[in-house]
Write a protein that holds these residues in place. Sequence first.
Motif, PDB file in Angstrom:
ATOM      1  N   LEU A  70      16.639  20.406  35.709  1.00 21.32           N
ATOM      2  CA  LEU A  70      16.823  21.718  36.310  1.00 21.32           C
ATOM      3  C   LEU A  70      16.754  21.592  37.819  1.00 21.32           C
ATOM      4  CD1 LEU A  70      14.436  23.773  34.002  1.00 21.32           C
ATOM      5  CD2 LEU A  70      16.912  23.517  33.790  1.00 21.32           C
ATOM      6  N   CYS A  71      17.677  22.236  38.513  1.00 25.41           N
ATOM      7  CA  CYS A  71      17.674  22.298  39.973  1.00 25.41           C
ATOM      8  C   CYS A  71      17.457  23.756  40.367  1.00 25.41           C
ATOM      9  CB  CYS A  71      18.999  21.818  40.551  1.00 25.41           C
ATOM     10  SG  CYS A  71      19.341  20.081  40.222  1.00 25.41           S
ATOM     11  N   ILE A  72      16.475  23.989  41.232  1.00 22.72           N
ATOM     12  CA  ILE A  72      16.125  25.359  41.616  1.00 22.72           C
ATOM     13  C   ILE A  72      15.978  25.483  43.127  1.00 22.72           C
ATOM     14  CG2 ILE A  72      14.915  25.740  39.427  1.00 22.72           C
ATOM     15  CD1 ILE A  72      12.259  25.616  41.073  1.00 22.72           C
TER      16      ILE A  72
ATOM     17  N   LYS B 250       8.994  15.834  38.490  1.00 20.21           N
ATOM     18  CA  LYS B 250       9.906  16.009  39.619  1.00 20.21           C
ATOM     19  C   LYS B 250      10.851  14.830  39.761  1.00 20.21           C
ATOM     20  CE  LYS B 250       6.746  18.905  42.241  1.00 20.21           C
ATOM     21  NZ  LYS B 250       6.018  19.071  43.521  1.00 20.21           N
ATOM     22  N   VAL B 251      12.101  15.157  40.035  1.00 23.73           N
ATOM     23  CA  VAL B 251      13.166  14.181  40.202  1.00 23.73           C
ATOM     24  C   VAL B 251      13.573  14.090  41.676  1.00 23.73           C
ATOM     25  CG1 VAL B 251      15.591  13.733  39.655  1.00 23.73           C
ATOM     26  CG2 VAL B 251      14.032  14.480  37.852  1.00 23.73           C
ATOM     27  N   ALA B 252      13.707  15.248  42.324  1.00 23.82           N
ATOM     28  CA  ALA B 252      14.131  15.300  43.725  1.00 23.82           C
ATOM     29  C   ALA B 252      13.576  16.568  44.353  1.00 23.82           C
ATOM     30  CB  ALA B 252      15.655  15.302  43.825  1.00 23.82           C
ATOM     31  N   GLU B 253      13.381  16.487  45.677  1.00 28.13           N
ATOM     32  CA  GLU B 253      12.853  17.642  46.383  1.00 28.13           C
ATOM     33  C   GLU B 253      13.207  17.535  47.855  1.00 28.13           C
ATOM     34  OE1 GLU B 253       8.633  20.088  46.704  1.00 28.13           O
ATOM     35  OE2 GLU B 253       8.584  18.005  46.036  1.00 28.13           O
ATOM     36  N   ASP B 254      13.540  18.683  48.435  1.00 26.78           N
ATOM     37  CA  ASP B 254      13.671  18.761  49.881  1.00 26.78           C
ATOM     38  C   ASP B 254      13.023  20.074  50.308  1.00 26.78           C
ATOM     39  OD1 ASP B 254      15.595  20.821  49.541  1.00 26.78           O
ATOM     40  OD2 ASP B 254      17.288  19.503  49.948  1.00 26.78           O
TER      41      ASP B 254
ATOM     42  N   ILE C 223       5.661  26.261  39.635  1.00 27.84           N
ATOM     43  CA  ILE C 223       5.911  24.815  39.727  1.00 27.84           C
ATOM     44  C   ILE C 223       6.075  24.428  41.194  1.00 27.84           C
ATOM     45  CG2 ILE C 223       7.609  22.998  39.253  1.00 27.84           C
ATOM     46  CD1 ILE C 223       7.995  24.314  36.459  1.00 27.84           C
ATOM     47  N   VAL C 224       6.870  25.188  41.947  1.00 31.75           N
ATOM     48  CA  VAL C 224       7.077  24.923  43.371  1.00 31.75           C
ATOM     49  C   VAL C 224       5.742  24.918  44.106  1.00 31.75           C
ATOM     50  CG1 VAL C 224       8.053  25.865  45.517  1.00 31.75           C
ATOM     51  CG2 VAL C 224       9.450  25.798  43.439  1.00 31.75           C
ATOM     52  N   GLN C 225       4.873  25.858  43.774  1.00 30.37           N
ATOM     53  CA  GLN C 225       3.583  25.993  44.454  1.00 30.37           C
ATOM     54  C   GLN C 225       2.536  25.006  43.946  1.00 30.37           C
ATOM     55  OE1 GLN C 225       2.894  30.192  43.778  1.00 30.37           O
ATOM     56  NE2 GLN C 225       4.107  30.783  45.558  1.00 30.37           N
ATOM     57  N   GLY C 226       2.893  24.190  42.947  1.00 32.04           N
ATOM     58  CA  GLY C 226       1.973  23.193  42.423  1.00 32.04           C
ATOM     59  C   GLY C 226       0.942  23.731  41.448  1.00 32.04           C
TER      60      GLY C 226
END
Length: 129
Positions: free
Chosen positions: A39-41, A17-21, A8-11
Amino acid sequence: MASLFTKIVQGEIPAYKVAEDSQFLAFLDIRPNCKGHTLCIPKKEVDYIFDMEEQMYMELMRFSRKVALALEKTVSCKRVGVAVVGLEVPHTHVHLIPLNDMSDMNFANHYEMTDDEFKELAESIHVNL
């Protein structure tokens, strides 16, 4: 082999998606206990939460808090529950679950949502960050 969450991180796998940094990602659980289950990872794949470096652990909790506060503004609930189980996917993840009743924490529950409902909810939470 990369975990489902790393994909998921790598697309490679889509997510709501809700939030990302630069270090963390939050997305809606596709088999939610209730509406808003998020879920927060960490983007870096670490299997067990207590194997994380202390600073990364603290930053994940800070990120999760920010998402939880936005979730409270978006989904009607008494509180946002937090759970770290760690057996489902070998990649650290924090469950944020809107609670109105203790049964909302039951992982046997599954709240059904359409693709459009997931998209709308993810955007609404993101707006409240």
